[in-house]
Design a protein around this motif. Structure first.
Motif, PDB file in Angstrom:
ATOM      1  N   LEU A  65       0.811  -1.218   0.000  1.00 26.42           N
ATOM      2  CA  LEU A  65       0.000   0.000   0.000  1.00 26.42           C
ATOM      3  C   LEU A  65       0.848   1.273   0.000  1.00 26.42           C
ATOM      4  N   LEU A  66       2.061   1.181   0.556  1.00 31.05           N
ATOM      5  CA  LEU A  66       2.918   2.372   0.630  1.00 31.05           C
ATOM      6  C   LEU A  66       3.845   2.527  -0.564  1.00 31.05           C
ATOM      7  N   LEU A  67       3.824   1.567  -1.486  1.00 33.75           N
ATOM      8  CA  LEU A  67       4.626   1.717  -2.701  1.00 33.75           C
ATOM      9  C   LEU A  67       4.182   2.967  -3.449  1.00 33.75           C
ATOM     10  N   PRO A  68       5.095   3.611  -4.161  1.00 36.10           N
ATOM     11  CA  PRO A  68       4.690   4.800  -4.926  1.00 36.10           C
ATOM     12  C   PRO A  68       3.622   4.449  -5.952  1.00 36.10           C
ATOM     13  N   GLY A 134       2.942  10.649   8.285  1.00 30.71           N
ATOM     14  CA  GLY A 134       2.775  10.272   6.884  1.00 30.71           C
ATOM     15  C   GLY A 134       1.312  10.241   6.483  1.00 30.71           C
ATOM     16  N   LEU A 135       0.466   9.761   7.377  1.00 26.07           N
ATOM     17  CA  LEU A 135      -0.972   9.714   7.116  1.00 26.07           C
ATOM     18  C   LEU A 135      -1.534  11.125   6.915  1.00 26.07           C
ATOM     19  N   VAL A 136      -1.176  12.036   7.811  1.00 21.93           N
ATOM     20  CA  VAL A 136      -1.646  13.424   7.699  1.00 21.93           C
ATOM     21  C   VAL A 136      -1.139  14.035   6.394  1.00 21.93           C
ATOM     22  N   ALA A 137       0.118  13.790   6.070  1.00 20.07           N
ATOM     23  CA  ALA A 137       0.686  14.338   4.831  1.00 20.07           C
ATOM     24  C   ALA A 137      -0.005  13.758   3.605  1.00 20.07           C
ATOM     25  N   ALA A 138      -0.313  12.456   3.633  1.00 19.72           N
ATOM     26  CA  ALA A 138      -0.999  11.831   2.492  1.00 19.72           C
ATOM     27  C   ALA A 138      -2.412  12.376   2.342  1.00 19.72           C
ATOM     28  N   LEU A 139      -3.050  12.703   3.449  1.00 19.15           N
ATOM     29  CA  LEU A 139      -4.399  13.293   3.383  1.00 19.15           C
ATOM     30  C   LEU A 139      -4.365  14.721   2.826  1.00 19.15           C
ATOM     31  N   ALA A 140      -3.251  15.416   3.008  1.00 18.23           N
ATOM     32  CA  ALA A 140      -3.111  16.786   2.515  1.00 18.23           C
ATOM     33  C   ALA A 140      -2.942  16.816   0.994  1.00 18.23           C
ATOM     34  N   GLU A 141      -2.626  15.699   0.406  1.00 17.20           N
ATOM     35  CA  GLU A 141      -2.472  15.514  -1.032  1.00 17.20           C
ATOM     36  C   GLU A 141      -1.502  16.492  -1.699  1.00 17.20           C
ATOM     37  N   PRO A 142      -0.286  16.621  -1.176  1.00 19.08           N
ATOM     38  CA  PRO A 142       0.692  17.435  -1.893  1.00 19.08           C
ATOM     39  C   PRO A 142       1.245  16.649  -3.076  1.00 19.08           C
ATOM     40  N   ALA A 143       1.769  17.350  -4.016  1.00 20.50           N
ATOM     41  CA  ALA A 143       2.386  16.672  -5.153  1.00 20.50           C
ATOM     42  C   ALA A 143       3.755  16.155  -4.714  1.00 20.50           C
ATOM     43  N   ILE A 144       4.013  14.877  -4.967  1.00 22.11           N
ATOM     44  CA  ILE A 144       5.313  14.304  -4.616  1.00 22.11           C
ATOM     45  C   ILE A 144       6.273  14.600  -5.764  1.00 22.11           C
ATOM     46  N   THR A 145       7.393  15.207  -5.430  1.00 24.95           N
ATOM     47  CA  THR A 145       8.398  15.555  -6.431  1.00 24.95           C
ATOM     48  C   THR A 145       9.619  14.661  -6.261  1.00 24.95           C
ATOM     49  N   TRP A 146      10.462  14.642  -7.290  1.00 24.93           N
ATOM     50  CA  TRP A 146      11.705  13.879  -7.193  1.00 24.93           C
ATOM     51  C   TRP A 146      12.599  14.447  -6.103  1.00 24.93           C
ATOM     52  N   GLU A 147      12.509  15.746  -5.902  1.00 26.60           N
ATOM     53  CA  GLU A 147      13.281  16.374  -4.837  1.00 26.60           C
ATOM     54  C   GLU A 147      12.861  15.815  -3.468  1.00 26.60           C
ATOM     55  N   ALA A 148      11.556  15.673  -3.269  1.00 27.67           N
ATOM     56  CA  ALA A 148      11.044  15.112  -2.015  1.00 27.67           C
ATOM     57  C   ALA A 148      11.497  13.673  -1.849  1.00 27.67           C
ATOM     58  N   VAL A 149      11.511  12.920  -2.933  1.00 28.57           N
ATOM     59  CA  VAL A 149      11.962  11.530  -2.871  1.00 28.57           C
ATOM     60  C   VAL A 149      13.441  11.473  -2.492  1.00 28.57           C
TER      61      VAL A 149
END
Length: 184
Positions: A65-68, A134-149
């Motif tokens: 479930l946590l896979l990109p 992580g749950l709160v951040a996933a609920l906020a729905e920010p765009a995941i960037t390569w920089e964040a990765v």
């Protein structure tokens, strides 16, 4: 928030990957895990094997479930499942310690497991905090960037690897036992 989500996905995902992999069937690892659950004496004997099977399946589900992937609800479900499992583990370990039961941590499989100690509860509660963030951040729905990765994923993987070897890290920094003095 994307950094927090990536950090949480990597940290929790890698920890649960090692946990599920270490208990996989074969080489007696699943049996060792089942035996360690029985030794904890928190479950009736007839429930030990089914619960062990569910735990390994749920840990594997967290990893998947946590896979990109683009479906945010899957990540939310992964973090939520991780929180439930980690809290269950912490409560179980607390019961073992409170009752004075001698049981070993087979959290990551293996044959040389250390006995349960308070740091196992602390580890799980720290992971609950990371999964909650992580749950709160996933609920906020920010765009995941390569920089964040790159910036969130690398440190999370290193921390996850240290987490899976926590007993070794604790042993490394524990005071050395006194050396017996030989008298002549």
């Amino acid at each position: 928030m994307a950094y927090v989500e990536v950090f949480g996905r990597c940290l929790i995902g890698v920890v649960f990957l090692f946990s599920a992999w270490g208990k996989r069937p074969g080489a007696g690892r699943f049996r060792q895990f089942s035996d360690s659950l029985a030794a904890m004496r928190v479950l009736p004997t007839r429930f030990v094997r089914p619960v062990a099977t569910v735990v390994v399946g749920a840990e594997t589900a967290v990893v998947l479930l946590l896979l990109p992937q683009p479906l945010r609800p899957l990540a939310v479900a992964g973090f939520a499942l991780a929180i439930v499992l980690l809290l269950g583990f912490a409560v179980s370990i607390g019961l073992v310690l409170r009752r004075g039961v001698q049981a070993s941590c087979r959290c990551f499989g293996g044959s040389g497991a250390a006995p349960f100690r308070r740091h196992h509860i602390v580890r799980n509660l720290v992971l609950v905090t990371a999964a909650g963030a992580g749950l709160v951040a996933a609920l906020a729905e920010p765009a995941i960037t390569w920089e964040a990765v790159a910036l969130g994923g690398g440190p999370a993987v290193v921390l996850a690897l240290l987490t899976t070897r926590l007993d070794d890290v604790v042993e490394l920094f524990a005071p050395a036992p006194p050396v017996p003095v030989r008298r002549r």
